[in-house]
Scaffold this active site. Structure first.
Site, PDB file in Angstrom:
ATOM      1  N   ARG A  17       0.813  -1.219   0.000  1.00 41.68           N
ATOM      2  CA  ARG A  17       0.000   0.000   0.000  1.00 41.68           C
ATOM      3  C   ARG A  17       0.849   1.272   0.000  1.00 41.68           C
ATOM      4  O   ARG A  17       0.327   2.360  -0.234  1.00 41.68           O
ATOM      5  CB  ARG A  17      -0.956  -0.023   1.217  1.00 41.68           C
ATOM      6  CG  ARG A  17      -2.090  -1.006   1.060  1.00 41.68           C
ATOM      7  CD  ARG A  17      -2.812  -1.256   2.382  1.00 41.68           C
ATOM      8  NE  ARG A  17      -2.071  -2.162   3.257  1.00 41.68           N
ATOM      9  CZ  ARG A  17      -2.470  -2.530   4.483  1.00 41.68           C
ATOM     10  NH1 ARG A  17      -3.595  -2.048   4.973  1.00 41.68           N
ATOM     11  NH2 ARG A  17      -1.754  -3.360   5.210  1.00 41.68           N
ATOM     12  N   THR A  87      -0.311 -12.224   9.621  1.00 34.42           N
ATOM     13  CA  THR A  87       0.359 -11.949  10.905  1.00 34.42           C
ATOM     14  C   THR A  87       0.373 -13.183  11.817  1.00 34.42           C
ATOM     15  O   THR A  87       1.317 -13.382  12.576  1.00 34.42           O
ATOM     16  CB  THR A  87      -0.339 -10.779  11.626  1.00 34.42           C
ATOM     17  OG1 THR A  87      -1.756 -11.006  11.634  1.00 34.42           O
ATOM     18  CG2 THR A  87      -0.075  -9.461  10.920  1.00 34.42           C
TER      19      THR A  87
HETATM   20  C1  UD1 Z   1      -2.981  -5.202  11.427  1.00 31.83           C
HETATM   21  C2  UD1 Z   1      -4.052  -5.924  12.256  1.00 31.83           C
HETATM   22  C3  UD1 Z   1      -5.190  -4.962  12.533  1.00 31.83           C
HETATM   23  C4  UD1 Z   1      -4.658  -3.746  13.274  1.00 31.83           C
HETATM   24  C5  UD1 Z   1      -3.492  -3.092  12.507  1.00 31.83           C
HETATM   25  C6  UD1 Z   1      -2.820  -2.063  13.394  1.00 31.83           C
HETATM   26  C7  UD1 Z   1      -4.001  -8.324  11.650  1.00 31.83           C
HETATM   27  C8  UD1 Z   1      -4.658  -9.406  10.891  1.00 31.83           C
HETATM   28  N1  UD1 Z   1      -4.537  -7.087  11.540  1.00 31.83           N
HETATM   29  O1  UD1 Z   1      -3.549  -4.847  10.166  1.00 31.83           O
HETATM   30  O2  UD1 Z   1      -6.207  -5.595  13.320  1.00 31.83           O
HETATM   31  O3  UD1 Z   1      -5.719  -2.807  13.457  1.00 31.83           O
HETATM   32  O4  UD1 Z   1      -2.499  -4.069  12.149  1.00 31.83           O
HETATM   33  O5  UD1 Z   1      -1.839  -1.338  12.680  1.00 31.83           O
HETATM   34  O6  UD1 Z   1      -3.040  -8.581  12.351  1.00 31.83           O
HETATM   35  N2  UD1 Z   1       3.536  -8.950   8.498  1.00 31.83           N
HETATM   36  C9  UD1 Z   1       4.407 -10.013   8.486  1.00 31.83           C
HETATM   37  N3  UD1 Z   1       4.015 -11.150   7.836  1.00 31.83           N
HETATM   38  C10 UD1 Z   1       2.806 -11.277   7.247  1.00 31.83           C
HETATM   39  C11 UD1 Z   1       1.927 -10.171   7.282  1.00 31.83           C
HETATM   40  C12 UD1 Z   1       2.319  -9.018   7.924  1.00 31.83           C
HETATM   41  O7  UD1 Z   1       5.514  -9.957   9.023  1.00 31.83           O
HETATM   42  O8  UD1 Z   1       2.536 -12.347   6.692  1.00 31.83           O
HETATM   43  C13 UD1 Z   1       3.964  -7.714   9.191  1.00 31.83           C
HETATM   44  C14 UD1 Z   1       4.002  -6.501   8.276  1.00 31.83           C
HETATM   45  O9  UD1 Z   1       5.298  -6.330   7.732  1.00 31.83           O
HETATM   46  C15 UD1 Z   1       3.636  -5.362   9.221  1.00 31.83           C
HETATM   47  C16 UD1 Z   1       2.791  -6.025  10.302  1.00 31.83           C
HETATM   48  O10 UD1 Z   1       3.022  -7.425  10.187  1.00 31.83           O
HETATM   49  O11 UD1 Z   1       4.784  -4.790   9.808  1.00 31.83           O
HETATM   50  C17 UD1 Z   1       1.300  -5.758  10.165  1.00 31.83           C
HETATM   51  O12 UD1 Z   1       0.852  -6.161   8.871  1.00 31.83           O
HETATM   52  P1  UD1 Z   1      -0.117  -5.263   8.004  1.00 31.83           P
HETATM   53  O13 UD1 Z   1      -0.323  -5.948   6.706  1.00 31.83           O
HETATM   54  O14 UD1 Z   1       0.330  -3.860   7.974  1.00 31.83           O
HETATM   55  O15 UD1 Z   1      -1.478  -5.379   8.846  1.00 31.83           O
HETATM   56  P2  UD1 Z   1      -2.647  -4.309   8.917  1.00 31.83           P
HETATM   57  O16 UD1 Z   1      -3.499  -4.421   7.711  1.00 31.83           O
HETATM   58  O17 UD1 Z   1      -2.092  -2.982   9.216  1.00 31.83           O
HETATM   59 MG    MG Z   2      -0.188  -2.201   9.152  1.00 31.33          MG
END
Ligand code: UD1
Ligand code: MG
Length: 434
Positions: A17, A87
């Site tokens: 994004r 996550t």
């Molecule tokens: C996430 C939360 C959401 C919360 C928000 C707060 C989940 C499912 N959702 O959404 O409830 O309100 O954060 O900011 O957790 N990442 C990994 N591996 C993955 C996916 C993500 O390491 O497979 C890391 C990303 O690099 C990032 C973090 O986890 O630093 C959060 O991932 P992101 O995709 O930004 O989640 P949000 O949509 O923001």
């Molecule tokens: Mg995020």
């Protein structure tokens, strides 16, 4: 707190994004990356072990984090998630690396850089021995894009719903999931086993693990962040700009509270990790990079740029359109106008005339320039490095001091290329000129 503490930092996502090619967690925020900011908030809790989950650009992210926070975290490990599947999946991979860890597991997201240590400490303290998990929430003005906190009729936490999985009614909830949790390690391990990717993104959500712990009948306490800016997550460059403004305000506030006169906080950029002494005046449109040290009673700006490695000793002054990089300006030394000082050491009370340039780069290597105490560098001088100007020496206006020159103490050099003036041609020198 006596329980052992492990920290898991999620930083494997690409950050689509943001629409830029660099990994999201390496985006800069006041002289630190997003992920380093999140880990800097964690470090004072002195975790026994910290696992960072990586995948995209993993070498670059690891190298950058090791350099930024490696010395402040004991047992810092990096694991590759493989293709990121959410996550929840990321935490599964981290828990494998932690191998049967017993104690508190604090999960932080690498894209949430504004959380404070105090809040994380409270979140941890909130998890009592018999609760499986505590969750940080907030009620920001604009909850869009974030997971909503679901509660039952009695107000007890029951789960977290991602916005894209929300019904219209759920979307109207203003309490959101901040992305910080403190788990009991064993409870987390069990909850992760039940995760299924049955949601709009087809991902394994950590948030579902939290919900399953609540569904198992044990209370999941929540902590609402007092300051909703602490939980700003960065998913886009608009979020990054907002987060930067918040972080900058915090840094400036601290300097103001310590007796640094910042004339216009709105146009002043000061990175993390800058030390500034009392009674120093920072004038508008000034940028001071991470790691600079400014003494007491100095003046910086307007329109000055101090870059990494620059030190201003007490009473030194740097003025309009002056850039200094890896430069030490001795006590009371002045460079007030239109100057570049790179890899230079300037002695106490030296005066650097308007338009002076240290030509420190030969196209391949950077070289140093030494300027002695009380030296007087005439306007428009170019000092080609490496070169040296002795104490009390002078250069004439427009002098080009060529590479390798060594101007002796008290000598006067003028011209292009600059040559030493004979004693009889010397102009009269008055105290305190310039
Ligand atoms: C996430 C939360 C959401 C919360 C928000 C707060 C989940 C499912 N959702 O959404 O409830 O309100 O954060 O900011 O957790 N990442 C990994 N591996 C993955 C996916 C993500 O390491 O497979 C890391 C990303 O690099 C990032 C973090 O986890 O630093 C959060 O991932 P992101 O995709 O930004 O989640 P949000 O949509 O923001
Ligand atoms: Mg995020």
């Amino acid at each position: 707190m006596s329980r052992p503490l492990a920290v898991i930092c999620l930083a494997a996502g690409l950050g689509k994004r943001t629409k830029v090619s660099m990994p999201k967690v390496l985006l800069p925020l006041c002289g630190r990356t997003l992920a380093a900011s999140a880990l800097a908030a964690v470090a004072p809790l002195e975790p026994d072990c910290t696992v960072v989950v990586l995948h995209h650009h993993k070498e670059a992210v690891e190298a950058s984090l090791r350099a930024a926070v490696g010395s402040s975290l004991r047992d810092l490990r990096f694991v590759d998630q493989g293709a990121p599947k959410g996550t929840g999946h990321a935490v599964q991979v981290a828990m494998q690396a932690l191998g049967g860890f017993r104690g508190d597991v604090l999960v932080v997201y690498g894209d949430c850089p504004l959380v404070t240590t105090a809040t994380l400490r409270r979140l941890r303290e909130l998890r009592a021995e018999d609760t499986p998990c505590s969750v940080l929430t907030a009620c920001p003005d604009d909850p869009s894009g974030l997971g909503r906190i679901l509660r039952d009729a009695e107000g007890r936490f029951v789960g977290i719903r991602e916005e894209r999985d929300c019904s219209a009614e759920e979307r109207a909830i203003d309490e959101i999931n901040a992305g910080f949790y403190c788990f009991d390690g064993e409870a987390l391990q069990r909850a992760l086993q039940g995760l299924r990717p049955d949601n709009a993104q087809g991902e394994y959500y950590l948030t579902d693990a939290v919900a399953s712990l609540a569904a198992a009948g044990r209370e999941v306490p929540t902590l609402e962040a007092e300051d909703p800016t602490e939980i700003l997550g960065v998913n886009s460059l608009v979020d990054l700009a907002n987060a930067r403004a918040v972080m900058q305000e915090r840094i400036l506030l601290e300097h103001l509270q310590n007796g640094v006169l910042i004339a216009d906080p709105g146009t002043t950029w000061i990175d993390h990790g800058v030390r500034i002494g009392r009674d120093t005046r920072i004038l508008p449109c000034t940028v001071i990079g991470a790691g600079c040290v400014v003494g007491e009673n100095c003046e910086v700006g307007p329109f000055a740029h101090l870059r990494a490695g620059t030190v201003l000793e007490d009473g030194a002054e740097v003025g309009n359109f002056v850039e200094a990089k890896k430069t030490i300006l001795g006590a009371g030394a002045k460079a007030k106008h239109l100057t570049y000082l790179g890899d230079a050491t300037v002695g106490a009370r030296a005066n650097i005339g308007a338009g002076t340039i240290t030509a420190n780069y030969d196209g391949v290597h950077k070289h140093a320039t030494q300027i002695g105490a009380r030296a007087f560098i005439g306007s428009g001088s170019v000092l080609v490095a490496p070169s040296a100007v002795g104490d009390d020496a002078m250069t004439g206006a427009g002098a080009i001091v060529t590479r390798g020159s060594r101007i002796g103490p008290g000598e006067v050099w003028v011209g292009v290329p600059a040559r030493k003036l004979k004693q009889r041609d010397l102009p009269p020198r008055r105290e305190g000129q310039g």
